[in-house]
Design a protein around this motif. Structure first.
Motif, PDB file in Angstrom:
ATOM      1  N   ASN A  70       0.322 -10.120   5.167  1.00 46.90           N
ATOM      2  CA  ASN A  70       1.647  -9.946   4.562  1.00 46.90           C
ATOM      3  C   ASN A  70       1.537  -9.353   3.162  1.00 46.90           C
ATOM      4  O   ASN A  70       2.355  -8.515   2.777  1.00 46.90           O
ATOM      5  CB  ASN A  70       2.389 -11.284   4.524  1.00 46.90           C
ATOM      6  CG  ASN A  70       2.818 -11.741   5.897  1.00 46.90           C
ATOM      7  OD1 ASN A  70       3.006 -10.923   6.790  1.00 46.90           O
ATOM      8  ND2 ASN A  70       2.955 -13.039   6.075  1.00 46.90           N
ATOM      9  N   ARG A  73       0.839  -5.678   3.550  1.00 47.16           N
ATOM     10  CA  ARG A  73       2.059  -4.952   3.940  1.00 47.16           C
ATOM     11  C   ARG A  73       3.006  -4.784   2.760  1.00 47.16           C
ATOM     12  O   ARG A  73       3.644  -3.745   2.612  1.00 47.16           O
ATOM     13  CB  ARG A  73       2.767  -5.681   5.072  1.00 47.16           C
ATOM     14  CG  ARG A  73       2.072  -5.531   6.394  1.00 47.16           C
ATOM     15  CD  ARG A  73       2.850  -6.187   7.485  1.00 47.16           C
ATOM     16  NE  ARG A  73       2.140  -6.080   8.743  1.00 47.16           N
ATOM     17  CZ  ARG A  73       2.564  -6.617   9.861  1.00 47.16           C
ATOM     18  NH1 ARG A  73       3.679  -7.317   9.877  1.00 47.16           N
ATOM     19  NH2 ARG A  73       1.869  -6.477  10.969  1.00 47.16           N
ATOM     20  N   ARG A  74       3.101  -5.815   1.911  1.00 42.59           N
ATOM     21  CA  ARG A  74       3.950  -5.699   0.726  1.00 42.59           C
ATOM     22  C   ARG A  74       3.400  -4.651  -0.233  1.00 42.59           C
ATOM     23  O   ARG A  74       4.157  -3.897  -0.843  1.00 42.59           O
ATOM     24  CB  ARG A  74       4.099  -7.059   0.051  1.00 42.59           C
ATOM     25  CG  ARG A  74       4.996  -7.938   0.888  1.00 42.59           C
ATOM     26  CD  ARG A  74       5.188  -9.360   0.479  1.00 42.59           C
ATOM     27  NE  ARG A  74       5.031  -9.765  -0.887  1.00 42.59           N
ATOM     28  CZ  ARG A  74       4.648 -10.991  -1.235  1.00 42.59           C
ATOM     29  NH1 ARG A  74       4.359 -11.872  -0.316  1.00 42.59           N
ATOM     30  NH2 ARG A  74       4.547 -11.315  -2.496  1.00 42.59           N
ATOM     31  N   MET A  76       1.645  -2.065   0.673  1.00 40.50           N
ATOM     32  CA  MET A  76       1.909  -0.776   1.327  1.00 40.50           C
ATOM     33  C   MET A  76       3.363  -0.362   1.097  1.00 40.50           C
ATOM     34  O   MET A  76       3.654   0.802   0.810  1.00 40.50           O
ATOM     35  CB  MET A  76       1.615  -0.877   2.826  1.00 40.50           C
ATOM     36  CG  MET A  76       1.724   0.445   3.555  1.00 40.50           C
ATOM     37  SD  MET A  76       1.458   0.316   5.332  1.00 40.50           S
ATOM     38  CE  MET A  76      -0.215  -0.264   5.376  1.00 40.50           C
ATOM     39  N   HIS A  77       4.258  -1.331   1.182  1.00 40.51           N
ATOM     40  CA  HIS A  77       5.676  -1.049   0.941  1.00 40.51           C
ATOM     41  C   HIS A  77       5.897  -0.641  -0.523  1.00 40.51           C
ATOM     42  O   HIS A  77       6.704   0.250  -0.805  1.00 40.51           O
ATOM     43  CB  HIS A  77       6.519  -2.275   1.291  1.00 40.51           C
ATOM     44  CG  HIS A  77       7.974  -2.092   1.039  1.00 40.51           C
ATOM     45  ND1 HIS A  77       8.760  -1.248   1.795  1.00 40.51           N
ATOM     46  CD2 HIS A  77       8.790  -2.621   0.093  1.00 40.51           C
ATOM     47  CE1 HIS A  77       9.998  -1.277   1.335  1.00 40.51           C
ATOM     48  NE2 HIS A  77      10.039  -2.101   0.299  1.00 40.51           N
ATOM     49  N   LEU A  78       5.176  -1.294  -1.437  1.00 42.59           N
ATOM     50  CA  LEU A  78       5.266  -0.914  -2.852  1.00 42.59           C
ATOM     51  C   LEU A  78       4.877   0.549  -3.051  1.00 42.59           C
ATOM     52  O   LEU A  78       5.528   1.276  -3.805  1.00 42.59           O
ATOM     53  CB  LEU A  78       4.342  -1.787  -3.700  1.00 42.59           C
ATOM     54  CG  LEU A  78       4.896  -3.090  -4.234  1.00 42.59           C
ATOM     55  CD1 LEU A  78       3.806  -3.871  -4.940  1.00 42.59           C
ATOM     56  CD2 LEU A  78       6.046  -2.838  -5.153  1.00 42.59           C
ATOM     57  N   ASP A  80       4.959   2.931  -0.799  1.00 39.93           N
ATOM     58  CA  ASP A  80       5.965   3.789  -0.179  1.00 39.93           C
ATOM     59  C   ASP A  80       7.222   3.899  -1.043  1.00 39.93           C
ATOM     60  O   ASP A  80       7.849   4.956  -1.113  1.00 39.93           O
ATOM     61  CB  ASP A  80       6.343   3.267   1.212  1.00 39.93           C
ATOM     62  CG  ASP A  80       5.206   3.386   2.207  1.00 39.93           C
ATOM     63  OD1 ASP A  80       4.276   4.176   1.945  1.00 39.93           O
ATOM     64  OD2 ASP A  80       5.248   2.678   3.231  1.00 39.93           O
ATOM     65  N   THR A  81       7.577   2.805  -1.706  1.00 35.22           N
ATOM     66  CA  THR A  81       8.798   2.767  -2.499  1.00 35.22           C
ATOM     67  C   THR A  81       8.605   3.321  -3.909  1.00 35.22           C
ATOM     68  O   THR A  81       9.432   4.083  -4.398  1.00 35.22           O
ATOM     69  CB  THR A  81       9.322   1.317  -2.593  1.00 35.22           C
ATOM     70  OG1 THR A  81       9.439   0.781  -1.280  1.00 35.22           O
ATOM     71  CG2 THR A  81      10.678   1.267  -3.272  1.00 35.22           C
TER      72      THR A  81
END
Length: 122
Positions: A70, A73-74, A76-78, A80-81
């Motif tokens: 998790n 994934r967070r 990775m999202h950071l 991407d964002t």
């Protein structure tokens, strides 16, 4: 004829040894641990990480620990964002200011979680 049988025997022996060696060696596995992620986050916060190193660690799924997966994934999202890949080549930060702040919080939370887990195991 004897030379032919000798060469054939040596070839079969070499091929057999190679086959046995390949069968006995296990598949190498890379196992991402919490300390690996913390070190990566520290390097990213100090603008010393390359995009390749970030993608290598963050892009590899973590199957042995759901919490670490998790966290990965967070992160990775950071990226991407809030990621600024184009500025990394200029020596600037991998993330913008908001992403930098969020990665700091994520890193501190992971470090606290890891310290708590280690203290409970003792």
């Amino acid at each position: 004829m004897a030379l032919y049988l000798l060469v054939l025997g040596v070839c079969l022996l070499v091929i057999g040894c190679v086959f046995l060696a390949l069968m006995s060696v296990g598949t190498p596995r890379y196992r991402t641990e919490a300390n690996d992620l913390i070190a990566l986050f520290d390097k990213a916060l100090e603008s010393q990480v390359s995009e390749t190193e970030w993608n290598t660690i963050i892009g590899y799924p973590i199957r042995h620990d759901e919490y670490l997966e998790n966290t990965r994934r967070r992160a990775m999202h950071l990226m991407d964002t809030h990621g600024r890949r184009w500025q990394l080549a200029q020596g600037k930060s991998l993330l913008n200011q908001e992403g930098h702040a969020e990665l700091t919080v994520l890193r501190d939370h992971l470090a606290a979680h890891t310290a708590l887990r280690e203290s409970q195991q003792r």
